[in-house]
Design a protein around this motif. Structure first.
Motif, PDB file in Angstrom:
ATOM      1  N   LEU A   3       1.198  -1.420   0.236  1.00 47.21           N
ATOM      2  CA  LEU A   3      -0.532  -0.367   0.096  1.00 47.21           C
ATOM      3  C   LEU A   3       0.792   0.994   0.253  1.00 47.21           C
ATOM      4  N   ILE A   4       0.391   2.508  -1.063  1.00 44.30           N
ATOM      5  CA  ILE A   4       1.182   3.461  -1.122  1.00 44.30           C
ATOM      6  C   ILE A   4      -0.163   4.583  -0.783  1.00 44.30           C
ATOM      7  N   PHE A   5       0.205   5.585   0.183  1.00 42.02           N
ATOM      8  CA  PHE A   5      -0.303   6.417   0.643  1.00 42.02           C
ATOM      9  C   PHE A   5       0.429   7.777   0.487  1.00 42.02           C
ATOM     10  N   ASP A   6      -1.035   8.633   0.042  1.00 47.65           N
ATOM     11  CA  ASP A   6      -0.445  10.034  -0.434  1.00 47.65           C
ATOM     12  C   ASP A   6      -0.129  10.342   1.848  1.00 47.65           C
ATOM     13  N   LYS A  92       3.864  -2.583   8.417  1.00 50.87           N
ATOM     14  CA  LYS A  92       4.923  -1.674   8.420  1.00 50.87           C
ATOM     15  C   LYS A  92       5.481  -1.786   7.197  1.00 50.87           C
ATOM     16  N   GLU A  93       5.877  -3.697   6.754  1.00 48.99           N
ATOM     17  CA  GLU A  93       7.020  -3.627   6.219  1.00 48.99           C
ATOM     18  C   GLU A  93       6.850  -4.004   4.655  1.00 48.99           C
ATOM     19  N   ILE A  97       5.209   5.682   2.254  1.00 52.99           N
ATOM     20  CA  ILE A  97       4.202   7.109   2.385  1.00 52.99           C
ATOM     21  C   ILE A  97       5.213   7.799   0.907  1.00 52.99           C
ATOM     22  N   VAL A  98       4.360   8.304  -0.009  1.00 50.01           N
ATOM     23  CA  VAL A  98       5.108   8.878  -0.830  1.00 50.01           C
ATOM     24  C   VAL A  98       4.363  10.330  -0.732  1.00 50.01           C
ATOM     25  N   ALA A 116       4.827   7.770  11.453  1.00 49.79           N
ATOM     26  CA  ALA A 116       6.117   7.294  10.668  1.00 49.79           C
ATOM     27  C   ALA A 116       6.591   5.924  11.391  1.00 49.79           C
ATOM     28  N   PRO A 117       6.782   5.546  12.381  1.00 47.13           N
ATOM     29  CA  PRO A 117       7.104   3.789  12.942  1.00 47.13           C
ATOM     30  C   PRO A 117       6.565   3.299  12.051  1.00 47.13           C
ATOM     31  N   PHE A 118       5.370   3.376  11.517  1.00 50.54           N
ATOM     32  CA  PHE A 118       4.019   2.741  10.672  1.00 50.54           C
ATOM     33  C   PHE A 118       4.345   2.303   9.172  1.00 50.54           C
ATOM     34  N   PHE A 119       5.695   2.647   8.688  1.00 47.38           N
ATOM     35  CA  PHE A 119       5.450   2.831   7.327  1.00 47.38           C
ATOM     36  C   PHE A 119       7.089   2.318   7.286  1.00 47.38           C
ATOM     37  N   GLU A 120       7.084   1.645   5.983  1.00 46.55           N
ATOM     38  CA  GLU A 120       8.784   0.826   5.478  1.00 46.55           C
ATOM     39  C   GLU A 120       9.668   1.844   5.462  1.00 46.55           C
ATOM     40  N   GLU A 121       8.703   2.761   3.842  1.00 48.27           N
ATOM     41  CA  GLU A 121       9.358   3.593   3.773  1.00 48.27           C
ATOM     42  C   GLU A 121       8.906   5.351   3.314  1.00 48.27           C
TER      43      GLU A 121
END
Length: 185
Positions: A3-6, A92-93, A97-98, A116-121
């Motif tokens: 999943l990629i989120f704005d 997380k993995e 966020i982009v 922030a800690p909930f996202f791989e990148e």
């Protein structure tokens, strides 16, 4: 599944809550709302920096930092809890966020929101998100990749034909439901 989120207006309820906080803090310091709103509109033409914005009204560094902190302390209250429940459940993995904007300000909002800690990148771009989205899709060719974005310009920029594993979800008032359907489908 990836999943990629704005961030702004998707994971973070930027408009109008954050702006209201910004204008009301400045108003409490004697800056007329019409003046702060007008300058904001002028500065939004390019990447927006809250510190630069405050600096247009105040030159004292200590005062600028104090006002910045007062505005930014509201970040944790503006998280989209519905979407964050999906992030936590997905892991997380599998979440990215982009976001588009001024790097330091975007990263600070994300950090102060507590997510922030909930996202791989976390990737901040100053223009198109196309290259980053394509890279993630190519990195995981055998997985479904879902991109959740509120701005049409970033969705229409993608070459969907080149990305068979990508599903886009326009994030609007029905965005959460659309995301659930995309994840199930």
């Amino acid at each position: 599944m990836k999943l990629i989120f704005d961030f702004d207006d998707t994971l973070f309820r930027t408009t109008p809550l954050f702006k209201e906080r910004m204008f009301s803090v400045l108003e409490a310091e004697g800056i007329p709302r019409i003046q702060s709103e007008t300058l904001y509109k002028e500065m939004r033409v390019k990447e927006f920096s809250l510190m630069d914005y405050i600096g247009k009204f105040f030159t004292d560094e200590k005062k600028k930092v104090e006002l910045y902190q007062r505005i930014m302390e509201t970040c944790s209250d503006l998280v989209n809890e519905e979407l964050m429940s999906v992030v936590v459940a997905t892991g997380k993995e599998n979440c990215y966020i982009v976001t588009n904007g001024e790097q330091e300000f975007q990263l600070e909002k994300i950090e102060m929101s507590g997510i922030a800690p909930f996202f791989e990148e976390i990737i901040v771009v100053s223009g198109s998100k196309k290259e980053v989205i394509e890279k993630i899709c190519q990195e995981f060719p055998d997985e479904k990749v879902i991109f959740v974005e509120n701005r049409e310009i970033f969705l229409s920029d993608l070459d969907i034909g080149k990305l068979p594993n990508l599903k886009t979800v326009p994030y609007d008032k029905n965005g959460f439901q659309k995301l659930k359907e995309a994840m199930e489908g």
